[in-house]
Design an enzyme around this catalytic site. Sequence first.
Site, PDB file in Angstrom:
ATOM      1  N   THR A  81       0.850  -1.190   0.000  1.00 58.60           N
ATOM      2  CA  THR A  81       0.000   0.000   0.000  1.00 58.60           C
ATOM      3  C   THR A  81       0.888   1.243   0.000  1.00 58.60           C
ATOM      4  OG1 THR A  81      -0.141   0.375   2.395  1.00 58.60           O
ATOM      5  CG2 THR A  81      -1.566  -1.334   1.469  1.00 58.60           C
ATOM      6  N   CYS A  82       0.267   2.385   0.136  1.00 62.85           N
ATOM      7  CA  CYS A  82       1.030   3.628   0.096  1.00 62.85           C
ATOM      8  C   CYS A  82       1.928   3.801   1.310  1.00 62.85           C
ATOM      9  CB  CYS A  82       0.099   4.833  -0.035  1.00 62.85           C
ATOM     10  SG  CYS A  82      -1.010   5.071   1.376  1.00 62.85           S
ATOM     11  N   SER A 135      -2.536   1.298  11.459  1.00 63.93           N
ATOM     12  CA  SER A 135      -2.551   2.258  10.359  1.00 63.93           C
ATOM     13  C   SER A 135      -2.028   3.623  10.785  1.00 63.93           C
ATOM     14  CB  SER A 135      -3.980   2.427   9.822  1.00 63.93           C
ATOM     15  OG  SER A 135      -4.445   1.238   9.233  1.00 63.93           O
ATOM     16  N   GLN A 179      -9.838   1.508   4.959  1.00 62.80           N
ATOM     17  CA  GLN A 179      -9.377   1.210   3.613  1.00 62.80           C
ATOM     18  C   GLN A 179      -8.475  -0.020   3.589  1.00 62.80           C
ATOM     19  OE1 GLN A 179      -7.059   4.297   1.810  1.00 62.80           O
ATOM     20  NE2 GLN A 179      -7.283   3.507  -0.262  1.00 62.80           N
ATOM     21  N   GLN A 194      -7.707  -3.443   0.952  1.00 59.25           N
ATOM     22  CA  GLN A 194      -6.359  -3.735   0.450  1.00 59.25           C
ATOM     23  C   GLN A 194      -5.917  -5.143   0.834  1.00 59.25           C
ATOM     24  OE1 GLN A 194      -4.643  -0.347   2.420  1.00 59.25           O
ATOM     25  NE2 GLN A 194      -4.693   0.930   0.574  1.00 59.25           N
ATOM     26  N   ALA A 222      -7.391   8.514 -10.982  1.00 56.49           N
ATOM     27  CA  ALA A 222      -8.765   8.058 -10.797  1.00 56.49           C
ATOM     28  C   ALA A 222      -8.827   6.604 -10.336  1.00 56.49           C
ATOM     29  CB  ALA A 222      -9.552   8.226 -12.105  1.00 56.49           C
ATOM     30  N   GLY A 223      -7.767   6.144  -9.663  1.00 55.70           N
ATOM     31  CA  GLY A 223      -7.770   4.795  -9.099  1.00 55.70           C
ATOM     32  C   GLY A 223      -8.482   4.778  -7.766  1.00 55.70           C
ATOM     33  N   GLY A 234      -7.614   7.801  -5.672  1.00 55.37           N
ATOM     34  CA  GLY A 234      -8.199   8.984  -6.301  1.00 55.37           C
ATOM     35  C   GLY A 234      -9.686   9.064  -6.052  1.00 55.37           C
TER      36      GLY A 234
END
Length: 431
Positions: free
Chosen positions: A49-50, A109, A116, A120, A191-192, A195
């Site tokens: 993930t990010c 997190s 979220q 994931q 736009a994923g 996004g």
Amino acid sequence: MNLLSVGASYKTAGVGTLERLTIAAPDIPALLRKLVAQPYVGEAVVLSTCNRVEVYAAVTGFHGGLGDICNVLAEESGIGANELAAHLYVHYDEAAVQHSFRVSSGLDSMVVGESQILGQLRDAYHVATESDAAGRLLHELMQQTLRVGKRAHSETGIDRAGQSVVTAALDVAADAFGGDLTGRKGLVIGAGAMGALSVATLTRSGVGPLRITNRGADRAARLAEAYGATAVSFDSLDEALADADLVVCATASTVPVLTAERLAGRSRPLVVLDLAMPRDVAPGVAELPNVTVIDIDGLAASRRALPAAAETAAVEQIVSSEVDHFLGWLRGTEIAPTVAALRTRAEDVVTAELRKLSSRRPEFTDEQRSDVARTLHRVVQQLLHSPTVRVRQLAAEPGGDQYAALLRELFDLDVPHATQADAVPQIGGKA
């Protein structure tokens, strides 16, 4: 086999290191194949993930499994093994179960309670399943991990404010605008999944008018239509930037989308939220006048929107009880091969005695032999029923592995090692 989780997150590594470790979604199946091809790794799930990259694995030994996973991560990221080791955390057996449950519950997190991560994790498990990299142990772990995460979010108020990395970023951004984002002109680049979450959160925050741009125009158009925003061509990015007060970057680009040259000469304040991994914003942008950049590192330092301590404690209690339940299941299931071997031994004894009876009493009819066989089998089943039920119950308790060992010793049972396909790995074993 045993459980092992190895990873790096915003807690142990800076954005630069996480960028190098991040695995692009299309590359994860190949990475999974490489992991399960290692000598000590039998199963694997990769979560990228990010703000975290983690490998959950079923391994045949702690040191060998850790070495295999670290070598693969080092090779994929280009980070030297010694440098990489300084940023990794390692959880083994019970600690690996607890870690996975804490991750799914949002306790680990950057913004505690964000939901979220559940999606994931679900995606990571799905990819591992499709790649045939998850076996019996990780199937059970991942299914229970997702269930525990759902419990935490549905039975407590840990995510009562809809917390996410995006909402935390907007809290920080609001400070730059005097605490209010209403009426600020927004632009979302990408736009994923991130996004789309950004668009939804910006809309709820009163940002507007809101524009969306993406290299794939159709995706941007669909997202804009869903939220009453405006889709703009990616070729018109510079024009859209010039008119924006707040920009959210969430693309999958491997190179920076926003450079210092692109944003130089701003005459009005601009706040840029870089939520991409790798980063969408080049390092020099933060040095520009009238430009404020908020990235993952900045969010980690701020730790905004933490939930109440009571709600965190409630989730910790759920995690603790679920870890005990999962470990009890593993201990109980681990004895199954021993119980099966005991029943097989008993059946073998009955069969041997029936053969002897047939040779000694040839005058018995087929019906008489069948009656004797059924009687003997019923006696054996009744004798074994209560002990085997009780030993399964006892094996599920802490220290229960001793009962399987005791049965094997008392009855001299030849039970295949836990690496057999139908055996469940033992939690708490040593490498």
